[in-house]
Scaffold this motif. Structure first.
Motif, mmCIF file in Angstrom:
data_model
loop_
_atom_site.group_PDB
_atom_site.id
_atom_site.type_symbol
_atom_site.label_atom_id
_atom_site.label_comp_id
_atom_site.label_asym_id
_atom_site.label_seq_id
_atom_site.Cartn_x
_atom_site.Cartn_y
_atom_site.Cartn_z
ATOM 1 N N MET A 212 -2.030 4.771 -31.560
ATOM 2 C CA MET A 212 -2.969 4.824 -30.099
ATOM 3 C C MET A 212 -3.486 4.112 -29.588
ATOM 4 S SD MET A 212 -5.138 8.478 -30.658
ATOM 5 C CE MET A 212 -5.438 8.238 -29.110
ATOM 6 N N ASP A 213 -3.239 3.849 -28.375
ATOM 7 C CA ASP A 213 -4.664 2.390 -27.643
ATOM 8 C C ASP A 213 -4.392 2.408 -26.607
ATOM 9 O OD1 ASP A 213 -5.485 0.086 -27.679
ATOM 10 O OD2 ASP A 213 -3.827 -1.155 -27.400
ATOM 11 N N ASP A 214 -5.808 1.860 -26.180
ATOM 12 C CA ASP A 214 -6.522 2.775 -25.435
ATOM 13 C C ASP A 214 -6.347 3.752 -24.325
ATOM 14 O OD1 ASP A 214 -8.132 1.181 -22.382
ATOM 15 O OD2 ASP A 214 -6.173 1.366 -21.861
ATOM 16 N N GLY A 215 -6.366 5.300 -25.566
ATOM 17 C CA GLY A 215 -6.750 6.356 -25.009
ATOM 18 C C GLY A 215 -5.861 7.109 -24.658
ATOM 19 N N GLN A 216 -4.849 6.322 -25.175
ATOM 20 C CA GLN A 216 -3.016 6.747 -25.097
ATOM 21 C C GLN A 216 -2.201 7.026 -26.187
ATOM 22 O OE1 GLN A 216 -2.092 4.674 -21.445
ATOM 23 N NE2 GLN A 216 -2.124 5.861 -20.269
ATOM 24 N N PRO A 223 6.971 6.961 -40.828
ATOM 25 C CA PRO A 223 5.956 5.782 -40.605
ATOM 26 C C PRO A 223 6.906 4.893 -40.849
ATOM 27 C CG PRO A 223 5.701 7.992 -42.372
ATOM 28 C CD PRO A 223 6.670 7.770 -41.523
ATOM 29 N N ASP A 224 8.062 5.012 -41.266
ATOM 30 C CA ASP A 224 8.758 3.455 -41.088
ATOM 31 C C ASP A 224 9.473 3.260 -40.274
ATOM 32 O OD1 ASP A 224 9.575 3.659 -43.944
ATOM 33 O OD2 ASP A 224 11.516 3.850 -44.060
ATOM 34 N N ASP A 225 9.795 4.489 -38.801
ATOM 35 C CA ASP A 225 9.913 4.376 -37.352
ATOM 36 C C ASP A 225 8.805 3.202 -36.997
ATOM 37 O OD1 ASP A 225 12.172 5.147 -37.442
ATOM 38 O OD2 ASP A 225 11.759 6.708 -36.433
ATOM 39 N N ILE A 226 7.698 3.354 -37.509
ATOM 40 C CA ILE A 226 6.249 3.043 -36.560
ATOM 41 C C ILE A 226 6.261 1.998 -37.347
ATOM 42 C CG2 ILE A 226 4.057 3.179 -35.486
ATOM 43 C CD1 ILE A 226 6.077 5.285 -34.212
ATOM 44 N N ARG A 234 2.639 -2.938 -28.318
ATOM 45 C CA ARG A 234 0.689 -3.162 -29.251
ATOM 46 C C ARG A 234 0.972 -2.931 -30.311
ATOM 47 N NH1 ARG A 234 -1.848 -0.176 -24.101
ATOM 48 N NH2 ARG A 234 -0.884 0.585 -23.077
ATOM 49 N N THR A 235 1.426 -1.741 -30.411
ATOM 50 C CA THR A 235 2.319 -1.615 -31.890
ATOM 51 C C THR A 235 2.667 -3.055 -32.785
ATOM 52 O OG1 THR A 235 3.062 0.423 -31.537
ATOM 53 C CG2 THR A 235 2.756 0.323 -33.436
ATOM 54 N N PHE A 238 -0.674 -5.379 -33.068
ATOM 55 C CA PHE A 238 -2.201 -4.662 -33.633
ATOM 56 C C PHE A 238 -1.907 -4.320 -35.229
ATOM 57 C CE2 PHE A 238 -2.776 -0.191 -36.204
ATOM 58 C CZ PHE A 238 -4.485 -0.825 -36.108
ATOM 59 N N LEU A 239 0.180 -4.217 -35.897
ATOM 60 C CA LEU A 239 -0.298 -4.210 -36.960
ATOM 61 C C LEU A 239 0.034 -5.911 -37.984
ATOM 62 C CD1 LEU A 239 3.112 -1.236 -37.219
ATOM 63 C CD2 LEU A 239 0.777 -1.306 -37.996
ATOM 64 N N LYS A 240 0.003 -6.263 -36.395
ATOM 65 C CA LYS A 240 0.278 -8.011 -37.260
ATOM 66 C C LYS A 240 -0.932 -8.419 -37.536
ATOM 67 C CE LYS A 240 2.517 -12.137 -35.412
ATOM 68 N NZ LYS A 240 3.633 -12.130 -34.363
ATOM 69 N N ARG A 241 -1.786 -7.532 -36.760
ATOM 70 C CA ARG A 241 -3.529 -8.137 -37.398
ATOM 71 C C ARG A 241 -4.242 -7.739 -37.987
ATOM 72 N NH1 ARG A 241 -4.804 -7.226 -31.658
ATOM 73 N NH2 ARG A 241 -5.910 -5.150 -32.831
ATOM 74 N N ILE A 242 -3.501 -5.697 -38.677
ATOM 75 C CA ILE A 242 -4.193 -5.306 -39.369
ATOM 76 C C ILE A 242 -3.162 -6.300 -41.024
ATOM 77 C CG2 ILE A 242 -2.557 -3.589 -39.472
ATOM 78 C CD1 ILE A 242 -5.826 -1.789 -39.602
ATOM 79 N N MET A 243 -1.942 -6.424 -41.365
ATOM 80 C CA MET A 243 -1.123 -6.965 -42.176
ATOM 81 C C MET A 243 -1.205 -8.091 -42.526
ATOM 82 S SD MET A 243 0.981 -4.389 -42.826
ATOM 83 C CE MET A 243 1.597 -2.254 -42.118
#
Lengths: 250, 232
Positions: A212-216, A223-226, A234-235, A238-243
């Motif tokens: 989810m991002d910005d209410g959507q 799990p593998d797909d995402i 955007r995904t 986000f993942l780049k930032r968090i990992m």
């Protein structure tokens, strides 16, 4: 089994949820990830009506709530078919560990004290707190409190358990014990929706990940797909930032 | 010997009316608790018209002296009701005292209740809802037991204030311990003021100490799970 349609939620001028559609089947373990302020927690809290959505419908089995004109009795029913594990535990401060677990069984489900007690002790043993049943929440560590929180939700035998960032308030060394319990429950076939920042955990425990991002909802899938092969920019960001060490292909 | 006897008999004479004082305390405490909880809930839930009325009432009760309110109820109310053909002039004057004490104290108590209720926190309601409780069940089983413990220090203060407020009842002719003191002084033509006021002070003081002891015992017994104001 659970069907959310066009859920909208505004806090004053802040449009937090912008039309969420989500389906959860029986036995699903769905994790919801996304940046802070993306509406994950609000969405989860809409499912058991701790947050009142402005628009949309919530269905669970044959029970459907039109959020434009909700019926009080239906909201109570919805809450009795769901259970929640809170980020800040929200244990009943004036009740013992065992009472925390049995309270809902006795008051809401009208079970006898004896049966409630048996269920409570059984489940508290499962989460490794058999020796703490007469302690009060204030006497427990964070990890123990959250295990009580999980036991309380599990005891109700709900259609779905909602986890709202269950490890975010814990000391790092206690995260493991709580995730271990959740992992065990998940393997037992309990339907769960989990809002979490623990990406590795999400990948391992869930059979569907919702980003989810910005209410959507930006995208959802296995799990593998995402988490490994995200399609949306955007995904990926986000993942780049968090990992720290990205193990997904960009 | 006779000095001791004088003091002793003064004590006995004044103590004789202590039940009246305690009666006023108890009845108006119960009435103001019920009313206070109701006002607190109205203000917390912000019920539309009731909220305005409650706020207005609170402001009035806290901004005018109790003595004025007592006279307003005792002298003013019968006159007002007479305009509606209701005659309450023959009513026991104790009723007027109880009404004004209750109304006055409820205003203060409602704030005690409100602050305790808010101190328990929304998270306890949410926990209760999440296990399927209704508002009423959550209120009675989870929130109020905690709120009550949190309110005890302020409640104790309030009860002590109320006890002292009862000393105004003599102004409309109630013979409580204060009324008794006035009678004794009248019979003595005003002699022995020092002794008698020392005696009544000690009786008020002693009663307050008893109340404080009850409250602190309650706090100890009910403090399950070590709820304390410092938990936040």
């Amino acid at each position: 089994m659970i069907l959310l349609k066009h859920i909208h939620k505004k806090f004053k001028n802040n449009h937090v949820l912008k039309g969420i559609d989500l389906e959860v089947s029986k036995g699903d373990v769905v994790t919801i990830i996304g940046p802070s302020g993306s509406g994950k927690t609000t969405l989860l809290r809409c499912v058991n009506y701790l947050e009142k959505p402005d628009e949309g419908t919530i269905s669970i089995h044959d029970l459907t709530i039109q959020t434009k004109k909700p019926v009080k009795k239906d909201i109570l029913q919805l809450r009795r078919r769901t259970a929640m594990v809170f980020q800040h535990y929200n244990l009943f401060e004036n009740k013992t560990v065992l009472e925390n677990v049995t309270e809902g069984l006795i008051v809401a489900q009208k079970k006898s004290k004896k049966i409630a007690r048996e269920i409570g002790i059984d489940i508290l043993t499962k989460v490794g707190l058999a020796d703490k049943i007469n302690a009060y929440p204030q006497q427990l560590s964070g990890g123990q409190k959250q295990r009580v929180g999980i036991a309380r939700a599990l005891a109700l035998n709900p259609d779905v358990i909602l986890f709202d960032e269950p490890t975010s308030a814990l000391d790092p060394e206690m995260v493991g014990e709580v995730l271990e319990i959740i992992r065990e429950i998940a393997s037992g076939g309990v339907t769960m929706m989990i809002v979490t920042h623990e990406i590795d955990f999400a990948r391992e425990v869930s059979n569907r990940v919702v980003f989810m991002d910005d209410g959507q909802i930006i995208e959802q899938g296995s799990p593998d797909d995402i988490l490994i092969h995200p399609k949306q920019e955007r995904t990926r960001k986000f993942l780049k930032r968090i990992m720290k060490e990205p193990d997904f292909t960009i | 010997m006779s000095v001791v006897n004088d003091w002793f008999s003064l004590f006995i004479q004044v103590l004789d009316k202590l039940p009246i004082t305690l009666f006023m305390l108890l009845i108006s405490l119960v009435c103001s608790l019920v009313l206070g909880v109701a006002i607190a809930i109205i203000r917390i839930k912000r019920f539309k018209v009731l909220y305005q009325i409650a706020t207005f009432y609170l402001s009035f009760c806290r901004s005018t002296p109790l003595l004025v309110q007592l006279f307003l109820v005792y002298f003013g109310l019968p006159q007002l009701l007479l305009a509606f053909q209701i005659d309450i002039n023959s009513m026991d004057r104790m009723i007027f005292v109880l009404i004004s004490l209750s109304l006055h104290n409820a205003a203060y108590l409602s704030e005690v209740v409100r602050s305790a209720y808010l101190a328990v926190g929304e998270d306890q309601f949410e926990a209760a809802y999440s296990v399927g409780m209704t508002y009423t069940q959550a209120l009675w089983r989870v929130v109020l037991p905690q709120a009550f413990v949190l309110s005890l220090p302020n409640l104790g203060n309030n009860i002590i204030e109320l006890l002292k407020d009862t000393s105004l009842a003599f102004t409309i002719g109630i013979i409580d311990i204060m009324g008794q003191v006035r009678i004794i002084l009248g019979n003595n033509h005003g002699i022995g003021m020092f002794e008698i006021y020392v005696v009544i002070s000690l009786i008020y003081w002693g009663t307050c100490i008893l109340i404080e002891m009850v409250i602190s015992t309650l706090e100890k017994v009910l403090k399950k799970g070590k709820i304390s104001l410092s938990k936040l």
